[in-house]
Design a protein around this motif. Structure first.
Motif, PDB file in Angstrom:
ATOM      1  N   PHE A   1       5.975  11.960   7.216  1.00 21.86           N
ATOM      2  CA  PHE A   1       5.058  11.047   6.533  1.00 21.86           C
ATOM      3  C   PHE A   1       4.455  11.677   5.277  1.00 21.86           C
ATOM      4  CE2 PHE A   1       5.440   8.770  10.510  1.00 21.86           C
ATOM      5  CZ  PHE A   1       5.495   7.452  10.067  1.00 21.86           C
ATOM      6  N   ASP A   2       4.282  12.984   5.267  1.00 26.26           N
ATOM      7  CA  ASP A   2       3.827  13.652   4.041  1.00 26.26           C
ATOM      8  C   ASP A   2       4.896  13.550   2.961  1.00 26.26           C
ATOM      9  OD1 ASP A   2       1.427  14.289   5.191  1.00 26.26           O
ATOM     10  OD2 ASP A   2       1.891  16.398   5.552  1.00 26.26           O
ATOM     11  N   HIS A   3       6.173  13.648   3.339  1.00 30.00           N
ATOM     12  CA  HIS A   3       7.261  13.484   2.378  1.00 30.00           C
ATOM     13  C   HIS A   3       7.218  12.085   1.768  1.00 30.00           C
ATOM     14  CE1 HIS A   3      11.332  14.071   0.703  1.00 30.00           C
ATOM     15  NE2 HIS A   3      11.526  12.801   1.034  1.00 30.00           N
ATOM     16  N   CYS A   4       7.086  11.071   2.595  1.00 28.44           N
ATOM     17  CA  CYS A   4       7.002   9.699   2.090  1.00 28.44           C
ATOM     18  C   CYS A   4       5.828   9.546   1.130  1.00 28.44           C
ATOM     19  CB  CYS A   4       6.855   8.713   3.246  1.00 28.44           C
ATOM     20  SG  CYS A   4       8.290   8.572   4.321  1.00 28.44           S
ATOM     21  N   ARG A   5       4.705  10.085   1.527  1.00 27.60           N
ATOM     22  CA  ARG A   5       3.472   9.944   0.729  1.00 27.60           C
ATOM     23  C   ARG A   5       3.585  10.653  -0.611  1.00 27.60           C
ATOM     24  NH1 ARG A   5      -0.724  13.482   0.661  1.00 27.60           N
ATOM     25  NH2 ARG A   5       0.066  14.527   2.524  1.00 27.60           N
TER      26      ARG A   5
ATOM     27  N   LEU B   1      -2.763  14.267  15.913  1.00 27.61           N
ATOM     28  CA  LEU B   1      -2.019  14.839  14.796  1.00 27.61           C
ATOM     29  C   LEU B   1      -1.010  13.839  14.243  1.00 27.61           C
ATOM     30  CD1 LEU B   1      -1.515  18.361  16.351  1.00 27.61           C
ATOM     31  CD2 LEU B   1      -2.878  17.864  14.320  1.00 27.61           C
ATOM     32  N   HIS B   2      -0.341  13.102  15.128  1.00 32.44           N
ATOM     33  CA  HIS B   2       0.559  12.048  14.674  1.00 32.44           C
ATOM     34  C   HIS B   2      -0.236  10.992  13.889  1.00 32.44           C
ATOM     35  CE1 HIS B   2       2.463  13.663  18.350  1.00 32.44           C
ATOM     36  NE2 HIS B   2       3.625  13.361  17.804  1.00 32.44           N
ATOM     37  N   GLU B   3      -1.366  10.578  14.463  1.00 28.15           N
ATOM     38  CA  GLU B   3      -2.163   9.526  13.830  1.00 28.15           C
ATOM     39  C   GLU B   3      -2.683   9.960  12.469  1.00 28.15           C
ATOM     40  OE1 GLU B   3      -5.031   7.408  16.067  1.00 28.15           O
ATOM     41  OE2 GLU B   3      -3.918   7.510  17.946  1.00 28.15           O
ATOM     42  N   ARG B   4      -3.115  11.208  12.357  1.00 23.87           N
ATOM     43  CA  ARG B   4      -3.624  11.688  11.069  1.00 23.87           C
ATOM     44  C   ARG B   4      -2.533  11.649  10.013  1.00 23.87           C
ATOM     45  NH1 ARG B   4      -6.905  17.044  13.174  1.00 23.87           N
ATOM     46  NH2 ARG B   4      -8.650  15.938  14.175  1.00 23.87           N
ATOM     47  N   ALA B   5      -1.327  12.037  10.373  1.00 26.89           N
ATOM     48  CA  ALA B   5      -0.221  12.029   9.417  1.00 26.89           C
ATOM     49  C   ALA B   5       0.053  10.607   8.922  1.00 26.89           C
ATOM     50  CB  ALA B   5       1.030  12.621  10.055  1.00 26.89           C
ATOM     51  N   ILE B   6       0.065   9.655   9.844  1.00 28.84           N
ATOM     52  CA  ILE B   6       0.321   8.265   9.471  1.00 28.84           C
ATOM     53  C   ILE B   6      -0.854   7.696   8.692  1.00 28.84           C
ATOM     54  CG2 ILE B   6       0.727   5.949  10.413  1.00 28.84           C
ATOM     55  CD1 ILE B   6       2.243   7.363  12.729  1.00 28.84           C
ATOM     56  N   ARG B   7      -2.070   8.038   9.099  1.00 29.78           N
ATOM     57  CA  ARG B   7      -3.253   7.547   8.383  1.00 29.78           C
ATOM     58  C   ARG B   7      -3.327   8.115   6.966  1.00 29.78           C
ATOM     59  NH1 ARG B   7      -5.635   3.288   8.844  1.00 29.78           N
ATOM     60  NH2 ARG B   7      -7.525   4.198   7.976  1.00 29.78           N
ATOM     61  N   ARG B   8      -2.879   9.361   6.780  1.00 34.64           N
ATOM     62  CA  ARG B   8      -2.854   9.907   5.409  1.00 34.64           C
ATOM     63  C   ARG B   8      -1.938   9.066   4.524  1.00 34.64           C
ATOM     64  NH1 ARG B   8      -2.870  15.114   7.823  1.00 34.64           N
ATOM     65  NH2 ARG B   8      -0.598  15.281   7.612  1.00 34.64           N
ATOM     66  N   ALA B   9      -0.787   8.694   5.051  1.00 37.42           N
ATOM     67  CA  ALA B   9       0.118   7.852   4.275  1.00 37.42           C
ATOM     68  C   ALA B   9      -0.515   6.491   4.002  1.00 37.42           C
ATOM     69  CB  ALA B   9       1.444   7.677   5.022  1.00 37.42           C
ATOM     70  N   LEU B  10      -1.183   5.927   5.005  1.00 37.68           N
ATOM     71  CA  LEU B  10      -1.805   4.604   4.865  1.00 37.68           C
ATOM     72  C   LEU B  10      -2.947   4.591   3.862  1.00 37.68           C
ATOM     73  CD1 LEU B  10      -1.903   3.526   8.607  1.00 37.68           C
ATOM     74  CD2 LEU B  10      -0.904   2.159   6.772  1.00 37.68           C
ATOM     75  N   THR B  11      -3.625   5.704   3.699  1.00 44.02           N
ATOM     76  CA  THR B  11      -4.830   5.716   2.858  1.00 44.02           C
ATOM     77  C   THR B  11      -4.685   6.509   1.563  1.00 44.02           C
ATOM     78  OG1 THR B  11      -5.686   7.613   4.110  1.00 44.02           O
ATOM     79  CG2 THR B  11      -6.360   5.414   4.843  1.00 44.02           C
TER      80      THR B  11
ATOM     81  N   TYR C   1       3.086   3.625  18.611  1.00 42.08           N
ATOM     82  CA  TYR C   1       2.919   3.893  17.176  1.00 42.08           C
ATOM     83  C   TYR C   1       2.416   2.648  16.452  1.00 42.08           C
ATOM     84  CZ  TYR C   1       5.350   8.368  17.672  1.00 42.08           C
ATOM     85  OH  TYR C   1       5.692   9.655  18.024  1.00 42.08           O
ATOM     86  N   GLY C   2       2.791   1.485  16.954  1.00 44.28           N
ATOM     87  CA  GLY C   2       2.328   0.233  16.369  1.00 44.28           C
ATOM     88  C   GLY C   2       0.880  -0.084  16.673  1.00 44.28           C
ATOM     89  N   GLN C   3       0.263   0.682  17.576  1.00 47.49           N
ATOM     90  CA  GLN C   3      -1.139   0.459  17.905  1.00 47.49           C
ATOM     91  C   GLN C   3      -2.082   1.286  17.034  1.00 47.49           C
ATOM     92  OE1 GLN C   3      -1.915   0.644  22.181  1.00 47.49           O
ATOM     93  NE2 GLN C   3       0.149  -0.077  22.631  1.00 47.49           N
ATOM     94  N   ILE C   4      -1.528   2.091  16.134  1.00 46.53           N
ATOM     95  CA  ILE C   4      -2.351   2.893  15.226  1.00 46.53           C
ATOM     96  C   ILE C   4      -2.990   1.980  14.190  1.00 46.53           C
ATOM     97  CG2 ILE C   4      -2.289   4.712  13.467  1.00 46.53           C
ATOM     98  CD1 ILE C   4      -0.062   6.025  15.120  1.00 46.53           C
ATOM     99  N   ASP C   5      -4.273   2.164  13.955  1.00 42.32           N
ATOM    100  CA  ASP C   5      -5.034   1.307  13.061  1.00 42.32           C
ATOM    101  C   ASP C   5      -4.404   1.286  11.672  1.00 42.32           C
ATOM    102  OD1 ASP C   5      -7.180  -0.353  12.309  1.00 42.32           O
ATOM    103  OD2 ASP C   5      -8.276   1.356  11.478  1.00 42.32           O
ATOM    104  N   GLY C   6      -4.183   0.103  11.126  1.00 44.89           N
ATOM    105  CA  GLY C   6      -3.642  -0.048   9.779  1.00 44.89           C
ATOM    106  C   GLY C   6      -2.153  -0.281   9.727  1.00 44.89           C
ATOM    107  N   VAL C   7      -1.430   0.018  10.813  1.00 52.45           N
ATOM    108  CA  VAL C   7       0.010  -0.188  10.865  1.00 52.45           C
ATOM    109  C   VAL C   7       0.314  -1.678  11.022  1.00 52.45           C
ATOM    110  CG1 VAL C   7       2.030   0.138  12.366  1.00 52.45           C
ATOM    111  CG2 VAL C   7       0.633   2.096  11.708  1.00 52.45           C
ATOM    112  N   ILE C   8       1.369  -2.148  10.339  1.00 54.28           N
ATOM    113  CA  ILE C   8       1.876  -3.508  10.541  1.00 54.28           C
ATOM    114  C   ILE C   8       2.912  -3.446  11.653  1.00 54.28           C
ATOM    115  CG2 ILE C   8       3.163  -5.418   9.503  1.00 54.28           C
ATOM    116  CD1 ILE C   8       2.031  -4.453   6.770  1.00 54.28           C
TER     117      ILE C   8
END
Length: 609
Positions: free
Chosen positions: A298-302, A325-335, A360-367
């Motif tokens: 997710f850091d690569h994508c971001r 740790l998974h959620e933080r990585a995804i949230r960094r990309a989201l924000t 993974y779909g239950q993480i806040d902000g994910v579609i």
């Protein structure tokens, strides 16, 4: 063999060593001994192989080979047949007051290498040849007073959400425009209009979307020279190694190519067309549960410029649900992605037919994307429940056409003529019938790319909000609650035309003239109707500058289509959205308003001044 307990978020995971499998990392350009038969080419950076004979002595022999850099045991959790491997990374949280020099001495003594020190006090450690295996070392660290917790990073295969189909190709792409039948398939009726609205969205855009939008697809099995993907690739990544050369061949999967094609296949007169035909593709090879590798992907994508991230995989197994740790990585990309506007992140709801969606779909902000059929019904495989955002057309009625890898063997349990196409009619070597929430998710990713083409200033949360607000209510209308949300369909079947139209409308930012008069006193609405003094609404903020009030009210009305009440009190203008009869009705809209970037709470309108 005795059980090994490792610490995970929310509890422990009991593991048993495999009696036949081991993990090997070979030196560059080398291969493992011929006595090892490959089972899985890449799990946490290791090749999982099966040994003949006793595993301990066999692993020792392989470790002694010149070609082998690292050898590891493989483990299984009780009742699960998926291999688990420690990646060699340990997340260590030091106790308060432990100085860097003290911890450096400790890690040196234990043979652990510091890979990273983070601002929150986490130290990312890597085992070395001088240390024992990471599961043991995490236990050693946990028993020290200097350490609060030590969590070993492990990887386990996650689920790809493809389901085998149950029942010039562009005209057959009913998911883009459904006319009530499939050309070339006599006697099979679909429901006219049961589609994603993509063709109508292209007309709305007067084009096929921007070539400056990049869709990242995280998956396994990309054929980069496939006619539907060639020339579109930017910033590829092999997640386990960090390299750019994507592996090809049957050992590396077949799932990524069809998923990517549904998002970005070009409109070049051949084959199929993706929802965003002009968009670029950022392929990331390697599905992973490893927190360390999840951060890498997710850091690569971001950092490499992904606008949209499509993930047709995940898990509903509570033992492997993503942690902080998974959620933080995804949230960094989201924000933090897209210069602070956020990458749009999508996950498939899953194909287990359960009353809960992919964790993974239950993480806040994910579609979170479920599936609907060619007849606007709910396919039994598509997971449902809290966190489901929208659904999109996939199989369960007539399947979806997608790209096919040249090494794809097809469905081995079907007769040769039906291994790739359910009706046995050959449509050529480059495509196949596909389905599941795996197909629905990249379709919606392409629609998100169209929305960003229409309005590049949209935040990730705004894209999610628009998709949900503009979705079509399908199925039994009684199944939708006061928010307009259904357990089976989320906010409904995605409607690309309406979503793009709303994205275009939001492109116009309200401009407040310099001679805007001072605000009146008391409570008022910025329309001709008097403010209601009964019922309930959602207060979203308080502003001192009246010009900000005007702009915010205009944006709220445009976004939600609800009355907006403003109360002036002590120089502050308090903005309340909606006028509902009960507090529960107001509360039902909290998530919708929150998704647009506000922090709402229920307000009793009778208390307005």
């Amino acid at each position: 063999m005795s059980a090994i307990n490792i610490k995970r978020e929310g509890g422990t995971l009991e593991l048993q060593k495999s009696r036949r499998l081991v993990g090997l990392k070979t030196k560059y350009g080398s291969t493992a001994s011929n006595e090892a038969g490959q089972v899985m080419p890449d799990l946490g950076g290791f090749s999982v192989v099966e040994l003949e004979g006793e595993v301990e002595s066999g692993l020792d022999r392989l470790r002694g080979e010149d070609s082998v850099a690292v050898g590891s045991h493989v483990y299984f959790a009780a009742g699960d047949n998926r291999p688990i491997i420690p990646t060699g990374v340990i997340y260590c949280q030091l106790a308060k007051g432990v100085e860097r020099q003290e911890s450096d001495r400790l890690f040196e003594r234990l043979g652990l290498e510091v890979a990273e020190r983070r601002a929150d006090g986490t130290v990312v450690l890597q085992v070395t040849e001088r240390s024992r295996n990471p599961l043991h070392m995490a236990g050693v660290l946990e028993n020290l007073h200097m350490v609060v917790e030590a969590i070993p990073d492990v990887d386990v295969p996650l689920d790809q959400y493809f389901s085998q189909p149950r029942d010039g190709l562009f005209p057959e792409q009913w998911t883009l425009q459904n006319r009530g039948s499939i050309p070339g398939v006599p006697g099979y009726e679909t429901k006219a209009g049961a589609d994603s609205g993509v063709q109508a969205a292209w007309r709305q855009l007067d084009g096929l979307g921007g070539a400056d939008i990049t869709i990242a697809v995280i998956d396994n099995g990309f054929e980069v020279e496939h006619p539907d993907l060639a020339g579109k690739i930017v910033s590829p990544l092999v997640v386990s190694s960090g390299s750019q050369g994507l592996p090809e061949g049957s050992a590396y999967g077949t799932h990524g190519t069809p998923c990517a094609s549904l998002a970005v296949a070009p409109a070049d007169g051949n084959g199929i067309v993706g929802a965003a035909p002009n968009a670029r593709l950022m392929p990331l090879h390697g599905l992973t549960y490893s927190a360390f590798l999840t951060e890498r992907m997710f850091d690569h994508c971001r950092t490499k410029g992904a606008d949209v991230i499509s993930c047709s995989w995940g898990t509903v197994d509570d033992r492997y649900r993503p942690g902080k740790l998974h959620e933080r990585a995804i949230r960094r990309a989201l924000t933090e992605g897209r210069g602070g506007k956020g990458c749009v992140v999508l996950f498939a709801a899953g194909n287990e037919g359960l009353a809960r969606v992919n964790y993974y779909g239950q993480i806040d902000g994910v579609i979170t994307v479920g599936a609907s059929t060619s007849n606007d019904t709910h396919p039994g495989y598509s997971n449902r429940g809290t966190g489901l955002s929208v659904v999109a057309p996939s199989d369960g009625g007539w399947p979806v056409l997608a790209a096919r890898c040249s090494w794809d063997p097809g469905q081995s349990d079907m007769p040769p003529e039906k291994r790739f196409y359910v009706d046995g009619r050959d449509r050529g070597p480059y495509h196949k019938h596909f389905g599941g929430t795996s197909a629905a998710t990249p379709l919606v990713a392409g629609i998100c790319a169209l929305m960003l083409s229409a309005n590049p200033d949209l935040t990730a949360s705004a894209v999610k909000s628009i998709l949900e607000q503009t979705a079509d209510k399908i199925g039994n209308r009684a199944g939708y609650d006061a928010r307009g949300w259904s357990n089976q369909f989320g906010y409904g079947r995605v409607n690309a035309e309406r979503a793009v139209d709303e994205a275009v409308r939001r492109r116009s930012v309200p401009v407040v003239p310099a001679d805007t008069p001072a605000s009146p006193a008391g409570a008022y609405q910025l329309n001709v109707e008097p403010a209601r003094k009964s019922g309930y609404g959602l207060q979203v903020g308080a502003y001192g500058d009246y010009k900000n009030v005007v702009a915010t009210v205009a944006a709220l009305k445009q976004s939600f289509g609800l009355p907006v009440v403003v109360e002036e009190s002590g120089g502050l203008h308090k903005i309340v959205v909606g006028t509902f009869a009960t507090a529960d009705q107001a509360r039902a809209h909290i998530e919708e308003v929150r998704a647009a970037g506000y922090r709402p709470f229920v307000r009793d309108l009778s208390t307005l001044s």
